[in-house]
Motif scaffolding. Structure first.
Motif, PDB file in Angstrom:
ATOM      1  N   LEU A 142      11.019  10.462  -2.326  1.00  0.00           N
ATOM      2  CA  LEU A 142      11.027   9.860  -0.989  1.00  0.00           C
ATOM      3  C   LEU A 142      12.309   9.089  -0.683  1.00  0.00           C
ATOM      4  O   LEU A 142      12.454   8.563   0.418  1.00  0.00           O
ATOM      5  CB  LEU A 142       9.809   8.945  -0.829  1.00  0.00           C
ATOM      6  CG  LEU A 142       8.455   9.668  -0.951  1.00  0.00           C
ATOM      7  CD1 LEU A 142       7.315   8.664  -0.937  1.00  0.00           C
ATOM      8  CD2 LEU A 142       8.294  10.694   0.134  1.00  0.00           C
ATOM      9  N   ALA A 143      13.227   9.034  -1.617  1.00  0.00           N
ATOM     10  CA  ALA A 143      14.498   8.341  -1.395  1.00  0.00           C
ATOM     11  C   ALA A 143      15.409   9.211  -0.535  1.00  0.00           C
ATOM     12  O   ALA A 143      15.640  10.379  -0.833  1.00  0.00           O
ATOM     13  CB  ALA A 143      15.167   8.018  -2.723  1.00  0.00           C
ATOM     14  N   ALA A 144      15.946   8.637   0.518  1.00  0.00           N
ATOM     15  CA  ALA A 144      16.742   9.401   1.479  1.00  0.00           C
ATOM     16  C   ALA A 144      18.097   9.839   0.928  1.00  0.00           C
ATOM     17  O   ALA A 144      18.584  10.907   1.258  1.00  0.00           O
ATOM     18  CB  ALA A 144      16.945   8.576   2.741  1.00  0.00           C
ATOM     19  N   PHE A 168      -4.302  10.435  -6.243  1.00  0.00           N
ATOM     20  CA  PHE A 168      -3.878  10.388  -4.850  1.00  0.00           C
ATOM     21  C   PHE A 168      -4.245   9.050  -4.219  1.00  0.00           C
ATOM     22  O   PHE A 168      -3.428   8.428  -3.548  1.00  0.00           O
ATOM     23  CB  PHE A 168      -4.534  11.515  -4.036  1.00  0.00           C
ATOM     24  CG  PHE A 168      -3.660  12.701  -3.853  1.00  0.00           C
ATOM     25  CD1 PHE A 168      -2.788  12.770  -2.782  1.00  0.00           C
ATOM     26  CD2 PHE A 168      -3.707  13.744  -4.744  1.00  0.00           C
ATOM     27  CE1 PHE A 168      -1.975  13.861  -2.598  1.00  0.00           C
ATOM     28  CE2 PHE A 168      -2.902  14.848  -4.578  1.00  0.00           C
ATOM     29  CZ  PHE A 168      -2.027  14.913  -3.505  1.00  0.00           C
ATOM     30  N   ALA A 169      -5.456   8.614  -4.450  1.00  0.00           N
ATOM     31  CA  ALA A 169      -5.907   7.342  -3.877  1.00  0.00           C
ATOM     32  C   ALA A 169      -5.287   6.155  -4.617  1.00  0.00           C
ATOM     33  O   ALA A 169      -4.849   5.192  -3.984  1.00  0.00           O
ATOM     34  CB  ALA A 169      -7.428   7.255  -3.931  1.00  0.00           C
ATOM     35  N   GLN A 170      -5.245   6.210  -5.920  1.00  0.00           N
ATOM     36  CA  GLN A 170      -4.732   5.092  -6.716  1.00  0.00           C
ATOM     37  C   GLN A 170      -3.272   4.803  -6.413  1.00  0.00           C
ATOM     38  O   GLN A 170      -2.857   3.654  -6.387  1.00  0.00           O
ATOM     39  CB  GLN A 170      -4.904   5.379  -8.208  1.00  0.00           C
ATOM     40  CG  GLN A 170      -6.339   5.379  -8.655  1.00  0.00           C
ATOM     41  CD  GLN A 170      -6.488   5.895 -10.080  1.00  0.00           C
ATOM     42  OE1 GLN A 170      -5.559   6.462 -10.653  1.00  0.00           O
ATOM     43  NE2 GLN A 170      -7.656   5.680 -10.655  1.00  0.00           N
ATOM     44  N   HIS A 171      -2.496   5.837  -6.207  1.00  0.00           N
ATOM     45  CA  HIS A 171      -1.054   5.661  -5.961  1.00  0.00           C
ATOM     46  C   HIS A 171      -0.692   5.737  -4.481  1.00  0.00           C
ATOM     47  O   HIS A 171       0.479   5.704  -4.132  1.00  0.00           O
ATOM     48  CB  HIS A 171      -0.264   6.703  -6.757  1.00  0.00           C
ATOM     49  CG  HIS A 171      -0.332   6.490  -8.232  1.00  0.00           C
ATOM     50  ND1 HIS A 171       0.511   5.640  -8.890  1.00  0.00           N
ATOM     51  CD2 HIS A 171      -1.167   6.985  -9.168  1.00  0.00           C
ATOM     52  CE1 HIS A 171       0.217   5.643 -10.175  1.00  0.00           C
ATOM     53  NE2 HIS A 171      -0.812   6.452 -10.378  1.00  0.00           N
ATOM     54  N   LYS A 172      -1.712   5.878  -3.637  1.00  0.00           N
ATOM     55  CA  LYS A 172      -1.540   5.935  -2.179  1.00  0.00           C
ATOM     56  C   LYS A 172      -0.480   6.962  -1.768  1.00  0.00           C
ATOM     57  O   LYS A 172       0.410   6.687  -0.972  1.00  0.00           O
ATOM     58  CB  LYS A 172      -1.203   4.557  -1.638  1.00  0.00           C
ATOM     59  CG  LYS A 172      -2.278   3.537  -1.939  1.00  0.00           C
ATOM     60  CD  LYS A 172      -1.920   2.186  -1.435  1.00  0.00           C
ATOM     61  CE  LYS A 172      -3.056   1.243  -1.804  1.00  0.00           C
ATOM     62  NZ  LYS A 172      -2.754  -0.136  -1.523  1.00  0.00           N
ATOM     63  N   ILE A 173      -0.599   8.137  -2.343  1.00  0.00           N
ATOM     64  CA  ILE A 173       0.401   9.182  -2.116  1.00  0.00           C
ATOM     65  C   ILE A 173       0.441   9.605  -0.664  1.00  0.00           C
ATOM     66  O   ILE A 173       1.529   9.726  -0.074  1.00  0.00           O
ATOM     67  CB  ILE A 173       0.133  10.387  -3.054  1.00  0.00           C
ATOM     68  CG1 ILE A 173       0.378   9.960  -4.502  1.00  0.00           C
ATOM     69  CG2 ILE A 173       1.021  11.576  -2.675  1.00  0.00           C
ATOM     70  CD1 ILE A 173       0.000  10.984  -5.527  1.00  0.00           C
ATOM     71  N   MET A 174      -0.682   9.837  -0.060  1.00  0.00           N
ATOM     72  CA  MET A 174      -0.691  10.278   1.345  1.00  0.00           C
ATOM     73  C   MET A 174      -0.128   9.221   2.272  1.00  0.00           C
ATOM     74  O   MET A 174       0.555   9.543   3.246  1.00  0.00           O
ATOM     75  CB  MET A 174      -2.119  10.669   1.776  1.00  0.00           C
ATOM     76  CG  MET A 174      -2.646  11.889   1.056  1.00  0.00           C
ATOM     77  SD  MET A 174      -1.577  13.342   1.173  1.00  0.00           S
ATOM     78  CE  MET A 174      -1.768  13.774   2.876  1.00  0.00           C
TER      79      MET A 174
END
Length: 105
Positions: free
Chosen positions: A68-70, A96-102
Motif C-alpha cells: 500500500l506504499a505509494a 482479514f478481520a484481525q488485520h483490517k485488510i479490507m
C-alpha cells in the motif's frame, strides 16, 4: 528450497522454515525479480505460513505496508500483493478481520 520446506512436517523442520522464509520474502520483494519467480515463490509460501503463525502475522503486516506504499517500486508492490494471499490463507480467513485488510485497501 521453499517447496522442500513446505513438504517437511513441523516436527522434522527443526526451525528451518524460519531460515527459509526470509530468503523467500526477500526474493519475492526484490524489484529485480520477474513475475514468474514471484509466482513460484507464492506457490510455496502457504505451507510455511501455516506452520509458523507468529511469523506469518509479522509478515502480513510487512506485506500490507509495502503493497500500500505509494512510492514503492511497482514490482516490489506486486510481490507484496501476491504474498498477501498465501499469508492470509496460512493464517485463516479470520486474518482479514484481525488485520483490517479490507479497511486498509
Amino acid at each position: 528450497l521453499g517447496a522442500l520446506s513446505g513438504r517437511l512436517g513441523a516436527d522434522k523442520q527443526h526451525g528451518r522454515e524460519i531460515d527459509i522464509l526470509p530468503r523467500l520474502l526477500q526474493r519475492l520483494l526484490d524489484p529485480e525479480s520477474t513475475a514468474s519467480v514471484q509466482d513460484q515463490i507464492v506457490k510455496v509460501i502457504y505451507p510455511i505460513m501455516k506452520q509458523n503463525k507468529e511469523q506469518a502475522n509479522e509478515t502480513l503486516k510487512e506485506l500490507l505496508d509495502i503493497a500500500l506504499a505509494a512510492k514503492t517500486p511497482a514490482m516490489r508492490r506486486r510481490g507484496a500483493a501476491m504474498g498477501i494471499g498465501p499469508t492470509v490463507r496460512g493464517l485463516s480467513i479470520q486474518a482479514f478481520a484481525q488485520h483490517k485488510i479490507m479497511d486498509r485497501i
